[in-house]
Scaffold this motif. Structure first.
Motif, short mmCIF file in Angstrom:
data_model
loop_
_atom_site.label_atom_id
_atom_site.label_comp_id
_atom_site.label_asym_id
_atom_site.label_seq_id
_atom_site.Cartn_x
_atom_site.Cartn_y
_atom_site.Cartn_z
N GLN A 173 0.93 -1.22 -0.22
CA GLN A 173 0.54 0.45 0.22
C GLN A 173 1.25 1.13 0.21
O GLN A 173 0.58 2.38 -0.79
CB GLN A 173 -1.04 -0.06 1.49
CG GLN A 173 -1.92 -0.85 1.14
CD GLN A 173 -2.68 -1.03 2.47
OE1 GLN A 173 -2.45 -0.25 3.26
NE2 GLN A 173 -3.70 -2.02 2.49
N ALA A 174 2.16 1.49 0.78
CA ALA A 174 2.78 1.86 1.00
C ALA A 174 2.99 2.36 -0.43
O ALA A 174 3.82 3.72 -0.68
CB ALA A 174 4.23 2.19 1.77
N GLU A 203 2.45 1.46 -3.35
CA GLU A 203 0.82 2.02 -4.44
C GLU A 203 1.39 3.58 -4.44
O GLU A 203 0.53 4.10 -5.25
CB GLU A 203 0.24 1.29 -4.54
CG GLU A 203 0.22 -0.38 -4.80
CD GLU A 203 -0.77 -1.12 -4.98
OE1 GLU A 203 -2.29 -1.09 -4.12
OE2 GLU A 203 -1.32 -2.35 -5.07
N SER A 204 0.79 3.94 -2.50
CA SER A 204 1.17 5.37 -2.68
C SER A 204 1.74 6.07 -3.48
O SER A 204 1.43 7.29 -3.52
CB SER A 204 0.15 5.13 -0.93
OG SER A 204 -0.58 4.70 -0.32
N GLN A 258 1.55 6.58 -7.06
CA GLN A 258 0.30 7.50 -7.43
C GLN A 258 0.45 9.21 -7.28
O GLN A 258 0.41 9.94 -7.82
CB GLN A 258 -1.28 7.26 -6.11
CG GLN A 258 -1.40 7.81 -6.59
CD GLN A 258 -3.38 6.86 -5.83
OE1 GLN A 258 -3.22 7.02 -4.55
NE2 GLN A 258 -4.44 7.18 -6.14
N ARG A 259 1.19 9.05 -5.63
CA ARG A 259 1.82 10.41 -6.02
C ARG A 259 2.89 11.13 -6.67
O ARG A 259 2.70 12.32 -7.19
CB ARG A 259 2.84 10.25 -4.27
CG ARG A 259 1.92 10.46 -2.86
CD ARG A 259 2.12 11.25 -1.65
NE ARG A 259 3.81 10.13 -1.61
CZ ARG A 259 3.56 9.39 -1.04
NH1 ARG A 259 2.48 8.85 -0.59
NH2 ARG A 259 4.55 8.41 -0.03
#
Length: 280
Positions: A212-213, A215-216, A219-220
């Motif tokens: 998740q980190a 992917e975040s 995404q950022r």
């Protein structure tokens, strides 16, 4: 803890591949909302010694969790077993994964042994008084929850089955919920028993948190890339607008100069012909 055996010769091991994977997922997601992680302990297939007067008696839950005790034994060592009279705290939650050989014990359907050794159900309910008890039947794809009856007398506590709605059960005393999740864990997609938080979201494992980190972060980065491209596009549009304005100004200047030049030629022509332009 160091004197009592952690295993018995000839005792069967884990019955299948599912048990250790499921127990590990429970351990990774057991994060009660009202306790510091350093005051939370959980284990799979670990001896739980429960009777100081009969020190050889123990039960071995498929998985259990305890709150209010150090994560490490005496804050320094990994546990060989869980000795209740030394720890001073009984398990808060026990999970048994049903299998044909243990189903009777797990559901309290067998009698106590002739020597007086209590059944697993009796130990959880009457001796340890574990507040929450879950049995999961992976073949039937469902779980049952049992809670010590509120208001039951100290002499005769008993379990009552709770109503599990939409495959979820909120454990109020732990500020934590347990439920069935359809997903992939350890590259196996199936229904898994795991914990969720007060938001209703499944508590992620460390691997899921890393993903998740990542992917975040990706995404950022994508948002930043899009923002840069938008900024560059705006700058390009502004440049084109400036150039268009400058081009119009240049065209207007040339038009004025051409008009002035034509007017000047006309003026000279008049003067050459003896006509005063100012008198026209």
């Amino acid at each position: 803890m160091y004197d009592l055996p952690s295993e018995e010769v000839g005792e069967p091991g884990l019955p299948d591949q599912f048990h250790p994977l499921q127990a590990k997922l429970l351990r990774l997601t057991f994060q009660p909302g009202n306790y510091d992680p350093e005051q939370v302990f959980s284990a799979m297939d670990l001896n739980v010694y429960y009777d100081e007067n009969h020190t050889r008696r123990y039960k071995r839950p498929d998985w259990f969790g305890v709150v209010g005790v150090p994560r490490l034994y005496e804050n320094r060592d990994l546990r060989l077993s869980y000795v209740v009279w030394q720890e001073g705290v009984s398990p808060s939650l026990v999970v048994e994964l049903l299998s044909p050989s243990t189903q009777g014990q797990d559901l309290g359907q067998v009698e106590a042994e002739a020597d007086g050794t209590p059944t697993k159900w009796e130990v959880y309910e009457q001796i340890l008084r574990v507040p929450y008890y879950v049995v999961y039947d992976r073949m039937m794809e469902g779980f049952r929850g049992f809670e010590l009856e509120r208001g039951a007398t100290a002499e005769s506590p008993r379990y009552v089955e709770v109503e599990v709605r939409e495959n979820r059960w909120w454990l109020e005393g732990l500020e934590l919920g347990v439920g069935l999740w359809q997903g992939t864990y350890e590259n196996v997609n199936r229904l898994w028993l795991r914990f969720y938080g007060s938001s209703g979201d499944w508590i992620p494992t460390p691997t899921e948190e890393e993903r998740q980190a990542r992917e975040s972060a990706e995404q950022r980065e994508e948002w930043e890339r899009q923002a840069r491209e938008s900024a560059e596009q705006r700058q390009e549009e502004e440049r084109q607008t400036r150039e268009s304005a400058e081009q119009r100004q240049e065209e207007e200047r040339r038009a004025r100069e051409a008009a002035e030049e034509r007017a000047e030629r006309f003026r000279r022509l008049l003067m050459e012909n003896g006509i005063n332009p100012d008198e026209i």
